[in-house]
Design a protein around this motif. Structure first.
Motif, PDB file in Angstrom:
ATOM      1  N   SER A  24      89.746  79.616  34.704  1.00 53.35           N
ATOM      2  CA  SER A  24      89.155  80.805  35.330  1.00 53.35           C
ATOM      3  C   SER A  24      88.971  81.917  34.309  1.00 53.35           C
ATOM      4  CB  SER A  24      90.059  81.296  36.463  1.00 53.35           C
ATOM      5  OG  SER A  24      89.631  82.552  36.948  1.00 53.35           O
ATOM      6  N   ASP A  25      87.925  82.713  34.497  1.00 57.44           N
ATOM      7  CA  ASP A  25      87.746  83.870  33.609  1.00 57.44           C
ATOM      8  C   ASP A  25      88.754  84.970  33.921  1.00 57.44           C
ATOM      9  OD1 ASP A  25      86.759  84.928  35.982  1.00 57.44           O
ATOM     10  OD2 ASP A  25      84.895  85.691  35.104  1.00 57.44           O
ATOM     11  N   GLN A  26      89.585  84.761  34.972  1.00 59.85           N
ATOM     12  CA  GLN A  26      90.651  85.710  35.292  1.00 59.85           C
ATOM     13  C   GLN A  26      91.956  85.376  34.561  1.00 59.85           C
ATOM     14  OE1 GLN A  26      89.883  88.581  37.207  1.00 59.85           O
ATOM     15  NE2 GLN A  26      87.942  87.606  36.615  1.00 59.85           N
ATOM     16  N   ASN A  27      92.036  84.211  33.942  1.00 61.22           N
ATOM     17  CA  ASN A  27      93.160  83.920  33.052  1.00 61.22           C
ATOM     18  C   ASN A  27      93.036  84.790  31.805  1.00 61.22           C
ATOM     19  OD1 ASN A  27      92.830  80.947  34.442  1.00 61.22           O
ATOM     20  ND2 ASN A  27      94.944  81.348  33.844  1.00 61.22           N
ATOM     21  N   ASN A  28      94.165  85.105  31.188  1.00 64.09           N
ATOM     22  CA  ASN A  28      94.087  85.888  29.958  1.00 64.09           C
ATOM     23  C   ASN A  28      93.960  84.974  28.740  1.00 64.09           C
ATOM     24  OD1 ASN A  28      96.810  85.250  28.932  1.00 64.09           O
ATOM     25  ND2 ASN A  28      97.578  86.587  30.565  1.00 64.09           N
ATOM     26  N   LEU A  29      93.712  85.568  27.595  1.00 65.51           N
ATOM     27  CA  LEU A  29      93.438  84.798  26.388  1.00 65.51           C
ATOM     28  C   LEU A  29      94.682  84.109  25.845  1.00 65.51           C
ATOM     29  CD1 LEU A  29      90.936  87.299  24.785  1.00 65.51           C
ATOM     30  CD2 LEU A  29      90.407  85.018  25.645  1.00 65.51           C
ATOM     31  N   GLN A  30      95.858  84.683  26.102  1.00 67.32           N
ATOM     32  CA  GLN A  30      97.082  83.977  25.711  1.00 67.32           C
ATOM     33  C   GLN A  30      97.219  82.688  26.518  1.00 67.32           C
ATOM     34  OE1 GLN A  30      99.374  84.765  23.162  1.00 67.32           O
ATOM     35  NE2 GLN A  30      99.926  82.658  23.627  1.00 67.32           N
ATOM     36  N   GLU A  31      96.851  82.739  27.779  1.00 64.75           N
ATOM     37  CA  GLU A  31      96.907  81.530  28.602  1.00 64.75           C
ATOM     38  C   GLU A  31      95.923  80.478  28.105  1.00 64.75           C
ATOM     39  OE1 GLU A  31      98.395  83.024  32.956  1.00 64.75           O
ATOM     40  OE2 GLU A  31      96.355  83.577  32.364  1.00 64.75           O
ATOM     41  N   LEU A  32      94.764  80.924  27.633  1.00 63.00           N
ATOM     42  CA  LEU A  32      93.813  79.973  27.045  1.00 63.00           C
ATOM     43  C   LEU A  32      94.414  79.318  25.808  1.00 63.00           C
ATOM     44  CD1 LEU A  32      91.074  78.603  26.714  1.00 63.00           C
ATOM     45  CD2 LEU A  32      90.243  80.697  25.595  1.00 63.00           C
ATOM     46  N   MET A  33      95.041  80.106  24.940  1.00 59.90           N
ATOM     47  CA  MET A  33      95.665  79.541  23.740  1.00 59.90           C
ATOM     48  C   MET A  33      96.822  78.620  24.103  1.00 59.90           C
ATOM     49  SD  MET A  33      95.495  82.612  20.874  1.00 59.90           S
ATOM     50  CE  MET A  33      96.111  83.968  21.882  1.00 59.90           C
ATOM     51  N   ASP A  34      97.621  79.016  25.102  1.00 61.32           N
ATOM     52  CA  ASP A  34      98.717  78.146  25.561  1.00 61.32           C
ATOM     53  C   ASP A  34      98.171  76.814  26.066  1.00 61.32           C
ATOM     54  OD1 ASP A  34     100.556  80.111  24.972  1.00 61.32           O
ATOM     55  OD2 ASP A  34     100.799  80.787  27.047  1.00 61.32           O
ATOM     56  N   LEU A  35      97.079  76.872  26.828  1.00 62.04           N
ATOM     57  CA  LEU A  35      96.492  75.653  27.379  1.00 62.04           C
ATOM     58  C   LEU A  35      96.025  74.717  26.275  1.00 62.04           C
ATOM     59  CD1 LEU A  35      95.466  73.985  29.774  1.00 62.04           C
ATOM     60  CD2 LEU A  35      93.327  75.296  29.644  1.00 62.04           C
ATOM     61  N   ILE A  36      95.383  75.259  25.258  1.00 61.73           N
ATOM     62  CA  ILE A  36      94.917  74.423  24.143  1.00 61.73           C
ATOM     63  C   ILE A  36      96.106  73.717  23.496  1.00 61.73           C
ATOM     64  CG2 ILE A  36      93.811  74.430  21.870  1.00 61.73           C
ATOM     65  CD1 ILE A  36      92.258  76.946  22.879  1.00 61.73           C
ATOM     66  N   MET A  37      97.188  74.436  23.296  1.00 65.91           N
ATOM     67  CA  MET A  37      98.361  73.824  22.674  1.00 65.91           C
ATOM     68  C   MET A  37      98.950  72.730  23.564  1.00 65.91           C
ATOM     69  SD  MET A  37     100.263  76.927  20.599  1.00 65.91           S
ATOM     70  CE  MET A  37     100.222  78.161  21.901  1.00 65.91           C
ATOM     71  N   ILE A  38      98.991  72.958  24.864  1.00 65.65           N
ATOM     72  CA  ILE A  38      99.492  71.933  25.786  1.00 65.65           C
ATOM     73  C   ILE A  38      98.619  70.681  25.710  1.00 65.65           C
ATOM     74  CG2 ILE A  38      99.794  71.350  28.230  1.00 65.65           C
ATOM     75  CD1 ILE A  38     100.502  74.336  28.682  1.00 65.65           C
ATOM     76  N   LEU A  39      97.316  70.871  25.729  1.00 70.52           N
ATOM     77  CA  LEU A  39      96.389  69.747  25.781  1.00 70.52           C
ATOM     78  C   LEU A  39      96.381  68.915  24.508  1.00 70.52           C
ATOM     79  CD1 LEU A  39      93.305  71.333  27.591  1.00 70.52           C
ATOM     80  CD2 LEU A  39      95.045  69.821  28.564  1.00 70.52           C
ATOM     81  N   PHE A  40      96.714  69.543  23.381  1.00 76.11           N
ATOM     82  CA  PHE A  40      96.684  68.826  22.109  1.00 76.11           C
ATOM     83  C   PHE A  40      98.083  68.581  21.540  1.00 76.11           C
ATOM     84  CE2 PHE A  40      92.313  70.166  22.457  1.00 76.11           C
ATOM     85  CZ  PHE A  40      91.612  69.128  21.881  1.00 76.11           C
ATOM     86  N   LYS A  41      99.096  68.691  22.394  1.00 71.61           N
ATOM     87  CA  LYS A  41     100.469  68.353  22.026  1.00 71.61           C
ATOM     88  C   LYS A  41     101.005  69.227  20.884  1.00 71.61           C
ATOM     89  CE  LYS A  41     101.166  64.961  24.939  1.00 71.61           C
ATOM     90  NZ  LYS A  41     102.235  65.021  25.975  1.00 71.61           N
ATOM     91  N   MET A  42     100.671  70.493  20.935  1.00 69.66           N
ATOM     92  CA  MET A  42     101.187  71.467  19.972  1.00 69.66           C
ATOM     93  C   MET A  42     102.357  72.204  20.606  1.00 69.66           C
ATOM     94  SD  MET A  42      97.471  72.955  18.788  1.00 69.66           S
ATOM     95  CE  MET A  42      96.294  71.945  17.889  1.00 69.66           C
ATOM     96  N   THR A  43     103.403  72.442  19.840  1.00 67.47           N
ATOM     97  CA  THR A  43     104.630  73.006  20.401  1.00 67.47           C
ATOM     98  C   THR A  43     104.708  74.523  20.335  1.00 67.47           C
ATOM     99  OG1 THR A  43     105.786  72.830  18.285  1.00 67.47           O
ATOM    100  CG2 THR A  43     105.916  70.928  19.770  1.00 67.47           C
ATOM    101  N   SER A  44     103.749  75.164  19.687  1.00 67.14           N
ATOM    102  CA  SER A  44     103.703  76.619  19.457  1.00 67.14           C
ATOM    103  C   SER A  44     104.746  77.094  18.449  1.00 67.14           C
ATOM    104  CB  SER A  44     103.851  77.417  20.770  1.00 67.14           C
ATOM    105  OG  SER A  44     105.204  77.672  21.101  1.00 67.14           O
ATOM    106  N   LEU A  45     105.321  76.169  17.690  1.00 70.12           N
ATOM    107  CA  LEU A  45     106.351  76.539  16.718  1.00 70.12           C
ATOM    108  C   LEU A  45     105.756  76.921  15.363  1.00 70.12           C
ATOM    109  CD1 LEU A  45     109.068  73.853  17.537  1.00 70.12           C
ATOM    110  CD2 LEU A  45     108.872  76.202  18.366  1.00 70.12           C
ATOM    111  N   HIS A  46     104.450  77.096  15.307  1.00 71.13           N
ATOM    112  CA  HIS A  46     103.778  77.523  14.081  1.00 71.13           C
ATOM    113  C   HIS A  46     102.881  78.713  14.396  1.00 71.13           C
ATOM    114  CE1 HIS A  46     104.984  74.024  11.635  1.00 71.13           C
ATOM    115  NE2 HIS A  46     104.841  73.318  12.748  1.00 71.13           N
ATOM    116  N   LEU A  47     102.349  79.337  13.343  1.00 74.37           N
ATOM    117  CA  LEU A  47     101.393  80.420  13.528  1.00 74.37           C
ATOM    118  C   LEU A  47     100.087  79.863  14.081  1.00 74.37           C
ATOM    119  CD1 LEU A  47     101.966  82.301  10.146  1.00 74.37           C
ATOM    120  CD2 LEU A  47     102.929  82.862  12.377  1.00 74.37           C
TER     121      LEU A  47
END
Length: 218
Positions: A24-47
């Motif tokens: 949704s365009d009502q999600n914020n951009l951090q949520e978009l970045m979080d989603l990308i990391m979830i979908l590509f198996k990234m743990t967010s432990l890097h910059l």
């Protein structure tokens, strides 16, 4: 309120690893970045960061035919205008608290960019995205993972039930492997483990519902 369909590809890797999802365009951009990391198996432990190539998107919007094809060759902009969205780990759904307070206030831990007008808390609608617009997500500046995002569809959406929970539609490939040495190391892993060519869709859907559980029925 709009629903945005995006196709995301891991850049510089074959066989293709990609995802198609709705958000949704009502999600914020951090949520978009979080989603990308979830979908590509990234743990967010890097910059990481999200980049919007504003000049390229504007040129493409003004020079597409009715079929979406460019009518002019995309120029190489000598001074490309881009917006970079830096993460806000205080609102990230994937923050594990492994970085010390103030770590990301250090300019050396931020990416180099021209503009800094867009914030992670801003809604996706602030980007005013159109079909064909591109974005780039960069993760782990050592392994240098790059995800290219292309807006496939933007449509009105009056369904408000769980509207802030993104939906995975399709894709292929497992994702990345942390600290493997980038696409070169991932290629070696693919050779040794054919199962990495598979998409574990149900597992990813469960992960999305888990991490976005606080968005249910909003």
């Amino acid at each position: 309120m709009k629903k945005i369909t995006i196709v995301a590809d891991l850049v510089y890797f074959r066989p293709r690893i990609w995802r198609r999802f709705e958000i949704s365009d009502q999600n914020n951009l951090q949520e978009l970045m979080d989603l990308i990391m979830i979908l590509f198996k990234m743990t967010s432990l890097h910059l990481y960061n999200l980049e919007i190539p504003v000049a390229q998107n504007e040129f493409a919007r003004n020079n597409r035919d009715e079929n979406g094809k460019l009518t002019k060759r995309m120029p190489r902009f000598p001074f490309q205008r881009a917006e970079t969205v830096e993460p806000d780990r205080s609102i990230s759904k994937l923050d594990y608290g492994v970085f010390s307070p103030g770590f990301f206030d250090d300019e050396s831990n931020k990416s180099s960019h021209i503009y800094d007008k867009i914030k992670a808390l801003d809604k996706i609608e602030s980007l005013n995205l159109y079909k064909g617009d591109k974005m780039f997500f960069y993760y782990d500046y050592g392994d240098d993972w790059q995800i290219k995002l292309v807006v496939e569809k933007v449509e009105d959406d009056n369904n408000t039930e769980n509207m802030l929970v993104p939906k995975l539609l399709k894709g292929k490939g497992y994702g990345i492997i942390e600290d493997v040495g980038g696409v070169y190391g991932l290629g070696r892993e693919f050779y040794d483990n054919p199962n990495l060519k598979n998409l574990y869709k149900e597992e990813l859907i469960d992960d999305i519902e888990y991490y976005f559980s606080d968005n249910l029925d909003q």
